[in-house]
Design a protein around this motif. Structure first.
Motif, PDB file in Angstrom:
ATOM      1  N   HIS A  89       0.804  -1.101  -0.017  1.00 55.97           N
ATOM      2  CA  HIS A  89      -0.194   0.150   0.030  1.00 55.97           C
ATOM      3  C   HIS A  89       0.805   1.058   0.077  1.00 55.97           C
ATOM      4  O   HIS A  89       1.200   1.881   0.987  1.00 55.97           O
ATOM      5  N   LEU A  90       1.518   1.514  -1.333  1.00 56.42           N
ATOM      6  CA  LEU A  90       2.535   2.575  -1.377  1.00 56.42           C
ATOM      7  C   LEU A  90       2.094   3.850  -0.841  1.00 56.42           C
ATOM      8  O   LEU A  90       2.781   4.716  -0.286  1.00 56.42           O
ATOM      9  N   GLU A  91       0.653   4.194  -0.830  1.00 57.48           N
ATOM     10  CA  GLU A  91       0.287   5.597  -0.585  1.00 57.48           C
ATOM     11  C   GLU A  91       0.428   5.805   0.781  1.00 57.48           C
ATOM     12  O   GLU A  91       0.639   6.996   1.101  1.00 57.48           O
ATOM     13  N   ASN A  92       0.187   4.859   1.834  1.00 55.10           N
ATOM     14  CA  ASN A  92       0.510   4.926   3.217  1.00 55.10           C
ATOM     15  C   ASN A  92       1.627   5.741   3.436  1.00 55.10           C
ATOM     16  O   ASN A  92       1.976   6.547   4.398  1.00 55.10           O
ATOM     17  N   SER A  93       2.804   4.986   2.794  1.00 58.84           N
ATOM     18  CA  SER A  93       4.322   5.384   2.993  1.00 58.84           C
ATOM     19  C   SER A  93       4.415   6.805   2.395  1.00 58.84           C
ATOM     20  O   SER A  93       5.226   7.596   2.854  1.00 58.84           O
ATOM     21  N   TYR A 107      17.066  11.080   1.087  1.00 58.01           N
ATOM     22  CA  TYR A 107      17.827  10.211   0.615  1.00 58.01           C
ATOM     23  C   TYR A 107      17.320   8.840   0.725  1.00 58.01           C
ATOM     24  O   TYR A 107      16.753   8.337   2.037  1.00 58.01           O
ATOM     25  N   TYR A 108      17.163   7.842  -0.162  1.00 60.67           N
ATOM     26  CA  TYR A 108      16.731   6.515  -0.167  1.00 60.67           C
ATOM     27  C   TYR A 108      17.466   5.396  -0.861  1.00 60.67           C
ATOM     28  O   TYR A 108      17.875   5.613  -1.999  1.00 60.67           O
ATOM     29  N   VAL A 109      17.222   4.297  -0.183  1.00 61.23           N
ATOM     30  CA  VAL A 109      17.573   3.090  -0.937  1.00 61.23           C
ATOM     31  C   VAL A 109      16.677   1.966  -0.731  1.00 61.23           C
ATOM     32  O   VAL A 109      15.981   2.146   0.630  1.00 61.23           O
ATOM     33  N   LEU A 110      16.304   1.032  -1.258  1.00 63.27           N
ATOM     34  CA  LEU A 110      15.378   0.081  -1.125  1.00 63.27           C
ATOM     35  C   LEU A 110      15.978  -1.098  -0.195  1.00 63.27           C
ATOM     36  O   LEU A 110      16.911  -1.161   0.139  1.00 63.27           O
ATOM     37  N   GLY A 111      14.867  -1.955   0.143  1.00 65.72           N
ATOM     38  CA  GLY A 111      15.202  -3.018   0.924  1.00 65.72           C
ATOM     39  C   GLY A 111      14.401  -4.172   0.336  1.00 65.72           C
ATOM     40  O   GLY A 111      13.943  -4.305  -0.869  1.00 65.72           O
ATOM     41  N   ASN A 112      14.503  -5.306   0.744  1.00 65.84           N
ATOM     42  CA  ASN A 112      14.242  -6.570   0.208  1.00 65.84           C
ATOM     43  C   ASN A 112      12.550  -6.506   0.058  1.00 65.84           C
ATOM     44  O   ASN A 112      12.390  -7.202  -1.049  1.00 65.84           O
ATOM     45  N   HIS A 113      11.821  -5.784   0.712  1.00 60.44           N
ATOM     46  CA  HIS A 113      10.409  -5.810   0.342  1.00 60.44           C
ATOM     47  C   HIS A 113      10.017  -4.974  -0.644  1.00 60.44           C
ATOM     48  O   HIS A 113       9.079  -5.644  -1.647  1.00 60.44           O
ATOM     49  N   GLU A 114      10.791  -4.116  -1.053  1.00 59.52           N
ATOM     50  CA  GLU A 114      10.548  -3.368  -2.408  1.00 59.52           C
ATOM     51  C   GLU A 114      10.957  -4.226  -3.448  1.00 59.52           C
ATOM     52  O   GLU A 114      10.155  -4.396  -4.414  1.00 59.52           O
ATOM     53  N   VAL A 115      11.833  -5.024  -3.466  1.00 67.79           N
ATOM     54  CA  VAL A 115      12.352  -5.725  -4.444  1.00 67.79           C
ATOM     55  C   VAL A 115      11.283  -7.030  -4.559  1.00 67.79           C
ATOM     56  O   VAL A 115      11.036  -7.406  -5.549  1.00 67.79           O
ATOM     57  N   ALA A 116      10.804  -7.602  -3.545  1.00 62.41           N
ATOM     58  CA  ALA A 116       9.973  -8.634  -3.588  1.00 62.41           C
ATOM     59  C   ALA A 116       8.699  -8.216  -4.340  1.00 62.41           C
ATOM     60  O   ALA A 116       7.893  -9.165  -4.740  1.00 62.41           O
ATOM     61  N   THR A 117       8.337  -6.908  -4.275  1.00 59.71           N
ATOM     62  CA  THR A 117       6.942  -6.418  -4.875  1.00 59.71           C
ATOM     63  C   THR A 117       7.175  -6.547  -6.550  1.00 59.71           C
ATOM     64  O   THR A 117       6.152  -6.371  -7.178  1.00 59.71           O
ATOM     65  N   GLN A 121      10.739  -0.102 -10.130  1.00 58.64           N
ATOM     66  CA  GLN A 121      10.960   1.197 -10.821  1.00 58.64           C
ATOM     67  C   GLN A 121       9.607   2.254 -10.822  1.00 58.64           C
ATOM     68  O   GLN A 121      10.023   3.262 -10.636  1.00 58.64           O
ATOM     69  N   GLU A 122       8.467   1.558 -10.371  1.00 53.42           N
ATOM     70  CA  GLU A 122       7.315   2.407  -9.919  1.00 53.42           C
ATOM     71  C   GLU A 122       7.894   3.150  -8.559  1.00 53.42           C
ATOM     72  O   GLU A 122       7.571   4.507  -8.719  1.00 53.42           O
ATOM     73  N   ILE A 123       8.175   2.658  -7.558  1.00 49.11           N
ATOM     74  CA  ILE A 123       8.774   3.102  -6.333  1.00 49.11           C
ATOM     75  C   ILE A 123       9.851   4.359  -6.625  1.00 49.11           C
ATOM     76  O   ILE A 123       9.730   5.490  -6.189  1.00 49.11           O
ATOM     77  N   TYR A 124      10.900   3.704  -7.562  1.00 46.10           N
ATOM     78  CA  TYR A 124      11.984   4.676  -7.891  1.00 46.10           C
ATOM     79  C   TYR A 124      11.295   5.859  -8.441  1.00 46.10           C
ATOM     80  O   TYR A 124      11.538   7.170  -8.185  1.00 46.10           O
ATOM     81  N   THR A 125      10.433   5.898  -9.321  1.00 46.34           N
ATOM     82  CA  THR A 125      10.035   7.055 -10.310  1.00 46.34           C
ATOM     83  C   THR A 125       8.944   7.896  -9.486  1.00 46.34           C
ATOM     84  O   THR A 125       9.291   9.087  -9.446  1.00 46.34           O
ATOM     85  N   VAL A 126       8.127   7.321  -8.477  1.00 42.36           N
ATOM     86  CA  VAL A 126       7.112   8.516  -7.720  1.00 42.36           C
ATOM     87  C   VAL A 126       7.919   9.082  -6.749  1.00 42.36           C
ATOM     88  O   VAL A 126       8.031  10.060  -6.539  1.00 42.36           O
ATOM     89  N   LEU A 127       9.016   8.410  -6.241  1.00 40.86           N
ATOM     90  CA  LEU A 127       9.888   9.043  -4.885  1.00 40.86           C
ATOM     91  C   LEU A 127      10.839  10.022  -5.580  1.00 40.86           C
ATOM     92  O   LEU A 127      10.883  11.184  -5.125  1.00 40.86           O
ATOM     93  N   THR A 128      11.372   9.983  -6.909  1.00 39.51           N
ATOM     94  CA  THR A 128      12.085  10.766  -7.347  1.00 39.51           C
ATOM     95  C   THR A 128      11.353  12.148  -7.939  1.00 39.51           C
ATOM     96  O   THR A 128      11.573  13.324  -7.693  1.00 39.51           O
ATOM     97  N   GLU A 129       9.853  11.710  -8.377  1.00 38.63           N
ATOM     98  CA  GLU A 129       9.042  13.047  -8.719  1.00 38.63           C
ATOM     99  C   GLU A 129       8.720  13.684  -7.703  1.00 38.63           C
ATOM    100  O   GLU A 129       8.397  14.926  -7.528  1.00 38.63           O
ATOM    101  N   LEU A 130       8.534  13.044  -6.206  1.00 38.11           N
ATOM    102  CA  LEU A 130       8.585  13.801  -4.995  1.00 38.11           C
ATOM    103  C   LEU A 130       9.823  14.730  -4.508  1.00 38.11           C
ATOM    104  O   LEU A 130       9.429  15.523  -3.418  1.00 38.11           O
ATOM    105  N   GLY A 131      10.754  14.649  -5.076  1.00 40.50           N
ATOM    106  CA  GLY A 131      12.072  15.163  -4.949  1.00 40.50           C
ATOM    107  C   GLY A 131      13.133  14.601  -3.971  1.00 40.50           C
ATOM    108  O   GLY A 131      13.953  14.835  -3.499  1.00 40.50           O
TER     109      GLY A 131
END
Length: 271
Positions: A89-93, A107-117, A121-131
């Motif tokens: 539920h990405l929107e919560n975060s 600054y952000y790095v992913l964890g094993n749960h991001e990889v498991a989903t 790339q979706e997460i990277y893109t939306v985070l980058t768009e948020l700055g």
């Protein structure tokens, strides 16, 4: 009737105890002193948020955002498992991230749960768009008054690469004489960080051992098993200091015991 009343009281007490253990946010402060800290970065404050796992702290993550704001950070490091692969539920975060970017550089790095989903790339893109500055096996140089430090990040080994391979890629063009701060999800790779003489490593993943036993520490952690070595606080070896955040949320095990959700701060001090 008395037995029923006692049972009800016990259930209420246990429920309150579990809710407090899951929702009561605490801040743990550390100071990192070194001759490698440039004078212009003396007093530079980093707030680490890790393992949110889509947990909710108030409407729109208001309690979490205000707690982070109160730490007065110059930078906010998110060290993986921002989401949970079991109930994605990405929107919560993202509610939390939207608040963070208004406070300081994130600054952000992913964890094993991001990889498991498989939605990296979706997460990277939306985070980058948020700055947010996303660090997929890469590094940036931060400058103040003509002095620099390096902020680097590596992805999770579930991406198919070893920690050493990812460090090689992230640090390939970085000067060795500069203070290096590394975002990495996994504390169990401590020996590799030490071998590479990383100054300060920010990690999570262990959830503080999930259940913390008095005088013993964490009970179990992914990648480390029972009675894990690296669950919370700072660990030092040779030139490396590793900071392990206990994290904020939960995954398979729904409750923390004697292990309050934690925000970590590290203040750099010139020695």
């Amino acid at each position: 009737m008395k037995k029923l009343a006692k049972l009800i009281v016990l259930i209420v007490v246990v429920y309150i105890f579990l809710q407090v253990n899951n929702k009561w946010l605490v801040v743990t402060e550390h100071v990192y002193e070194s001759e490698r800290v440039p004078a212009s970065f003396d007093g530079y404050r980093i707030t680490q948020v890790t393992d949110l796992h889509d947990a909710i702290f108030g409407k729109g993550q208001e309690r979490l955002i205000e707690k982070v704001r109160a730490t007065n950070p110059d930078a906010i490091f998110i060290t993986g498992d921002l989401i949970d692969s079991n109930r994605y539920h990405l929107e919560n975060s993202l509610d939390a991230v939207r608040g963070f970017v208004e406070i300081a550089d994130v600054y952000y790095v992913l964890g094993n749960h991001e990889v498991a989903t498989r939605k990296m790339q979706e997460i990277y893109t939306v985070l980058t768009e948020l700055g947010v500055q996303v660090l997929p096996n890469s590094a940036v140089m931060l400058e103040r008054s003509g002095e620099q430090i390096i902020i680097a990040g590596i992805e999770d080994p579930l991406m198919g690469y070893t920690t050493q391979e990812m460090l090689n890629e992230a640090l390939i063009n970085t000067p060795e004489d500069l203070l290096t701060l590394l975002l990495s999800h996994r504390p169990e790779r401590f020996d590799t960080y030490v071998d590479n003489a990383i100054d300060v490593v920010f990690t999570g993943h262990a959830h503080g051992g999930q259940i913390r036993l008095p005088f013993i520490g964490g009970l179990v952690a992914p990648g480390q098993g029972y009675f894990p070595k690296y669950t919370a606080g700072t660990y030092e070896s040779e030139e490396t200091t590793m900071v392990v955040g206990r994290g904020l949320g939960n995954s398979i095990v729904p409750y923390r015991i004697f292990n309050l959700p934690e925000i970590v701060t590290v203040e750099l001090k010139e020695l």
